[in-house]
Design a protein around this motif. Structure first.
Motif, PDB file in Angstrom:
ATOM      1  N   THR A  93      -6.163   1.376  -2.421  1.00 61.93           N
ATOM      2  CA  THR A  93      -4.960   2.062  -1.926  1.00 61.93           C
ATOM      3  C   THR A  93      -4.024   1.093  -1.217  1.00 61.93           C
ATOM      4  O   THR A  93      -2.801   1.115  -1.432  1.00 61.93           O
ATOM      5  N   LEU A  94      -4.559   0.228  -0.362  1.00 59.25           N
ATOM      6  CA  LEU A  94      -3.718  -0.729   0.360  1.00 59.25           C
ATOM      7  C   LEU A  94      -3.060  -1.725  -0.590  1.00 59.25           C
ATOM      8  O   LEU A  94      -1.925  -2.161  -0.359  1.00 59.25           O
ATOM      9  N   ARG A  95      -3.759  -2.079  -1.658  1.00 56.46           N
ATOM     10  CA  ARG A  95      -3.138  -2.951  -2.652  1.00 56.46           C
ATOM     11  C   ARG A  95      -1.940  -2.261  -3.304  1.00 56.46           C
ATOM     12  O   ARG A  95      -0.897  -2.871  -3.534  1.00 56.46           O
ATOM     13  N   ALA A  96      -2.110  -0.975  -3.597  1.00 55.07           N
ATOM     14  CA  ALA A  96      -1.010  -0.207  -4.191  1.00 55.07           C
ATOM     15  C   ALA A  96       0.158  -0.097  -3.214  1.00 55.07           C
ATOM     16  O   ALA A  96       1.326  -0.241  -3.602  1.00 55.07           O
ATOM     17  N   TRP A  97      -0.139   0.156  -1.945  1.00 49.34           N
ATOM     18  CA  TRP A  97       0.930   0.236  -0.947  1.00 49.34           C
ATOM     19  C   TRP A  97       1.664  -1.101  -0.821  1.00 49.34           C
ATOM     20  O   TRP A  97       2.893  -1.138  -0.718  1.00 49.34           O
TER      21      TRP A  97
END
Length: 437
Positions: A93-97
């Motif tokens: 998720t943090l990579r996507a953000w």
């Protein structure tokens, strides 16, 4: 004098009207909570609904075997098995953000994150990402209409909520059937596995309808409050960079971060997280100042007296978590975000049994509190280890308390990935590093 008398009468009338309004609001809100439980369940479900309680729907006044099931679902061994999966979901998720070119709405994205965690980790469903996104949209429609008045008319919120529930249950039934048919390659027992296995052990094999209702309730329990707390955590790390840096110092001291700033290899472990004392203080302070829900209801089991007022047996009473935290004499400077108040040197929460109760108190304390705290700790570690984030607006948003605590505009934040030198990672490089769960 006449006008002064009229002013006094007007003031008393206004006060009386306010008291009546508050009384009616409390009565209606209690009924809406009970309707909320009914709205999540199909009428053919045989599992009982709790009476006069905001407690977890499957617990309530059910048999002892369900208590044993949930003690297994949130046991130390279960949390240890969930941990690597939670970390992967958060990292992804943090990579996507970070790869998103614009600022994100943190509260909305936190809702998607907690929904994904519930589906992937807690329930162990292997739903394709596209279908998962659609299921989340339907679930959001269901949640948005849970507290609608029970008026079943075309285009009413109640009707939209019922329709969303029906679509959800179709999707969940498909996922459950696929899960029951595919038992190979599973390296841990998720919550749904434990629920099914334990019910069989006690001769209470659950029907498909009961499995769907139980699944929906598990998602609901892990969704809104965790998204609220996750958003509050990110907001406080933005507001208090010294807290974030102190957290990074602790991660370096425990070998989770290299001295240069890049994360060390390997997954987190429960014993590793339990040794991060300052991280624990940060999470506790977030939950003290920004408890997701205001309070809870209880049914009076025995008549008692409080400050000269008699509370009869059978009445429903409401306790306020936020007011308790705000007025508890053990906390100093209650409006200040100060994680060190929970340090071993100060231990402000140790001076009383019910001064600090973000997860409720007594026998009906939140059963999933350890899972919630684990999720927040992993999120904080990953934020400190792999991301740089900046507020995308000039000021921080106002906070609203309904239906759970959250920023009114969702909190607009721009995320950047970090390399070993704490520099921005280009989106192209980030895409190459992406991973799926």
């Amino acid at each position: 004098m006449l006008f002064e008398g009229l002013d006094l009468v007007s003031a008393l009338a206004t006060l009386a009207a306010c008291l009546v309004s508050v009384t009616l609001l409390l009565a209606v809100s209690q009924q809406l909570w009970q309707l909320r439980w009914a709205a999540t369940r199909d009428k053919s479900c045989k599992l009982p609904i709790p009476k006069g309680s905001m407690g977890f729907p499957l617990i309530g006044e059910t048999g002892h075997w369900l208590l044993q099931v949930f003690s297994k679902i949130f046991s130390h061994e279960a949390l240890e098995s969930y941990l690597p999966k939670i970390q992967l979901v958060i990292q992804d998720t943090l990579r996507a953000w970070s790869s998103h070119p614009e600022a994100i709405n943190v509260y909305q994205e936190a809702q998607k994150l907690t929904f994904r965690m519930a589906i992937r980790v807690l329930l162990g469903f292997s739903i394709p990402e596209e279908d998962l996104g659609h299921l989340f949209e339907v679930y959001q429609q269901f949640v948005d209409n849970v507290f609608s008045l029970p008026v079943d008319l075309p285009f009413s919120g109640y009707r939209r909520g019922i329709q969303a529930r029906q679509i959800l249950q179709k999707g969940l039934e498909k996922a459950i059937r696929e899960k029951l048919q595919c038992t190979q390659g599973k390296d841990y027992s998720d919550a749904l596995d434990l629920l099914i296995e334990s019910s069989k052990e006690h001769g209470k094999e659950m029907t498909m309808q009961e499995l769907k209702d139980g699944t929906l309730e598990l998602i609901f329990a892990a969704y809104a409050t965790t998204a609220s707390a996750s958003t509050s955590l990110i907001m406080q790390l933005l507001k208090h960079p010294t807290v974030l840096e102190k957290l990074r110092d602790e991660l370096r001291a425990h070998g989770i971060l290299h001295s240069g700033g890049c994360p060390c290899e390997g997954t987190l472990r429960l014993d590793m997280l339990s040794g991060l004392r300052y991280l624990d203080c940060v999470i506790k302070e977030v939950m003290r100042l920004f408890t997701p829900i205001s309070g809870g209801y209880r049914t009076v089991l025995q008549t008692f007296e409080l400050d000269g007022f008699q509370i009869p047996k059978g009445w429903s009473v409401m306790y306020s978590i936020r007011d308790t935290h705000d007025t508890a004499p053990v906390f100093k400077d209650v409006n200040v975000f100060d994680p060190d108040r929970f340090s071993q040197a100060r231990s402000e929460d140790k001076d009383g049994r019910f001064h600090y109760l973000p997860f409720g108190g007594g026998v009906r304390t939140c059963l999933g509190k350890h899972l919630a705290k684990l999720f927040l700790k992993v999120l904080a570690v990953e934020l400190a280890s792999t991301s740089r984030f900046e507020l995308a607006t000039r000021t921080f948003p106002r906070i609203t308390l309904v239906p759970v605590l959250h920023p009114v505009d969702g909190l607009s934040v721009k995320f950047f990935g970090l390399d070993s030198n704490q520099n921005k990672i280009l989106p192209e490089t980030e895409a190459m590093l992406s991973a799926t769960v």
